[in-house]
Structure formats: C-alpha cells, structure tokens
Write an enzyme that holds these catalytic residues in place. Structure first.
Site, PDB file in Angstrom:
ATOM      1  N   SER A  96       0.930  -1.332  -0.115  1.00 17.72           N
ATOM      2  CA  SER A  96      -0.054   0.067   0.062  1.00 17.72           C
ATOM      3  C   SER A  96       0.907   1.246  -0.192  1.00 17.72           C
ATOM      4  CB  SER A  96      -0.772  -0.063   1.455  1.00 17.72           C
ATOM      5  OG  SER A  96      -1.755   1.251   1.407  1.00 17.72           O
ATOM      6  N   TYR A 153      -2.271  -0.519  10.877  1.00 20.32           N
ATOM      7  CA  TYR A 153      -2.126  -1.045   9.527  1.00 20.32           C
ATOM      8  C   TYR A 153      -1.058  -0.897   8.659  1.00 20.32           C
ATOM      9  CZ  TYR A 153      -3.876  -0.973   4.699  1.00 20.32           C
ATOM     10  OH  TYR A 153      -4.038  -1.086   3.337  1.00 20.32           O
ATOM     11  N   LYS A 160       1.663  -3.107   5.932  1.00 21.86           N
ATOM     12  CA  LYS A 160       2.031  -2.820   4.607  1.00 21.86           C
ATOM     13  C   LYS A 160       3.393  -2.838   4.401  1.00 21.86           C
ATOM     14  CE  LYS A 160      -2.130  -3.720   3.088  1.00 21.86           C
ATOM     15  NZ  LYS A 160      -2.258  -5.110   2.228  1.00 21.86           N
TER      16      LYS A 160
END
Length: 255
Positions: free
Chosen positions: A145, A158, A162
């Site tokens: 991401s 999160y 990534k």
C-alpha cells in the site's frame, strides 16, 4: 488483447471482492487458470469463479482464514491438485479496521498483524516452496500500500503491516533469486473497496482525497490489474525486489 499469462496458474488471496477479485478475473482474461482464497463471502467467491469460467479459464475457490498458517499450505495444495502447478502467487488479503491510536484495542492490532503480515508471510512461503519443488521459477506479488510509505492517523496498526509486506518482498527477492522466483510489491493508493467505503462515505473527505490526486480520481480495483499482470508475466522477467506505486500520483503530490 495480448494474453500475457497464457498457460500459467495464478493464486490470489482475498479474492471474493475488491482488488483480489479484479486481479483474479483480469488474470483469467490474460489466459491464466486461477485459484482464489477467501474467508467468509461464499457468494462473492462463487461469483468470481463463475466470471473466470465465463472467460474460458479454469477456476477453484478455497475457503480459509489467512491468519491461520495452515490455510497457506492447504490453498497451495488444492491449487496443485486442481491445476498441477503454481506459477504466480498474489498475496492480497488484508484488513484495515480504522481506529484511533491511544485507545487501540490489543485484539485489533493482533488481528491486523495476523491477517496482513503473517498471513502474507505464510502464503508467500508456501507458494515459494512449491515453486522451488517444481524447479521452473515463478513470480510472487504482495499487495502492499501507499501506506507503507506514509502514515495514517487511524492506521497505526495497518501501515506497519504494509511496510512489512514490502520489506518481505525485498528480502524474499534475495532469498529466492537463485531459484528464479521473482518477488515484487504493488503499492495501491486509495482504491475504492469494502475496506474504505465507510471512511470515504464522508463526501467532504472524498472530495479532499480526489483533489490530492493528480489524475483527479480515486482508484478502482480494476486499476490494479495491469500492474499485477505485468509483474506476473514474462515481460517482467528481470524485475525483482521492486515496488510499483499505483496511486494516480498521490504520493508525489506533496504541494
């Protein structure tokens, strides 16, 4: 249209919806047989398989939670039973339950790490072992991401996952290069999927996000197909350890 994946078998995790679904169907359009992994959405998985078969390719759906390490071995094994080989693994499954940092529940952090990072790790490892046993090389692609490169106030659990997937591709590119297995990551920007639909339901925030993107729009899952197909194909035979931003130019738009 050139069929860049003709004769290949491609495995895609988290493919009952969103980016994974688009990539699975796009791979079929380029000639691949496809095995998809999914967690809960039986109807979505069945629909994805049906669309792949409508394009004249073979497909199976294998249910399993990537947070369980045994899911990876089972997924690869069922794909081999169905198609005889694994040429490409796309590790896509991921979650992002938005939450503030100071009161982040322990369970939310642990679940996000287990799904996004450890789930990706064990899928990559299982696919790599199969590719090594086959002796013909292969391609592994992790859906990282833009969040691997920039922070997010409500994504503190999160963004590290990534960044970790991107780092995993760099390290496995080194570890697996001797086996002619290429490992790369794609870094989507803001793609409209189930993960962010609630966050972007705020019209003001959505307009703000669109205004920051030089191409003037948020991404669609189908925007990920071309980059993934390229990295999976023989056109990228000398590309490994790379990261491909697919963000409409958002990352470079500092001003």
């Amino acid at each position: 249209m050139a069929r860049l994946l003709e004769g290949k078998t491609i495995l895609v995790t988290g493919a009952s919806a969103g980016i994974g679904r688009a990539v699975a169907i796009g791979a079929a359009e380029h000639g691949a047989n496809v095995a998809i992994n999914y967690h809960r959405d039986d109807a979505g998985a069945e629909s994805c398989v049906a669309e792949i078969r409508e394009r004249g390719r073979r497909a199976i759906a294998v249910k399993g939670d990537v947070a369980d390490p045994d899911t990876a071995g089972n997924f690869v094994s069922e794909a081999v039973d169905a198609f005889g080989k694994v040429d490409v693994m796309v590790s896509n499954a991921g979650i992002c339950p938005f939450h503030s940092f100071l009161d982040m529940p322990v369970a939310t952090v642990q679940r996000t790490m287990q799904v996004n990072l450890l789930g990706g790790y064990f899928m990559v490892q299982a696919a790599a072992n199969q590719m090594v046993a086959q002796g013909r090389g292969g391609a592994i692609i992790a859906v990282s991401s833009i969040s691997a490169l920039v922070g997010g106030e409500f994504q503190t659990h999160y963004t590290p996952t990534k960044a970790g997937l991107h780092s995993l591709m760099q390290s496995t590119a080194i570890a697996l290069g001797k086996h002619n297995i290429r490992c790369n990551s794609v870094l989507p920007g803001t793609i409209l999927t189930e993960i962010n639909k609630d966050d972007l339901a705020d019209e003001g925030k959505r307009r703000y996000m669109e205004g920051r993107i030089p191409l003037g729009r948020l991404g669609q899952p189908e925007d990920m197909v071309g980059p993934v197909v390229f990295l999976a194909s023989d056109m990228a035979q000398y590309v490994t350890g790379a990261a491909l931003l697919v963000d409409g130019g958002a990352f470079v738009n500092l001003q």
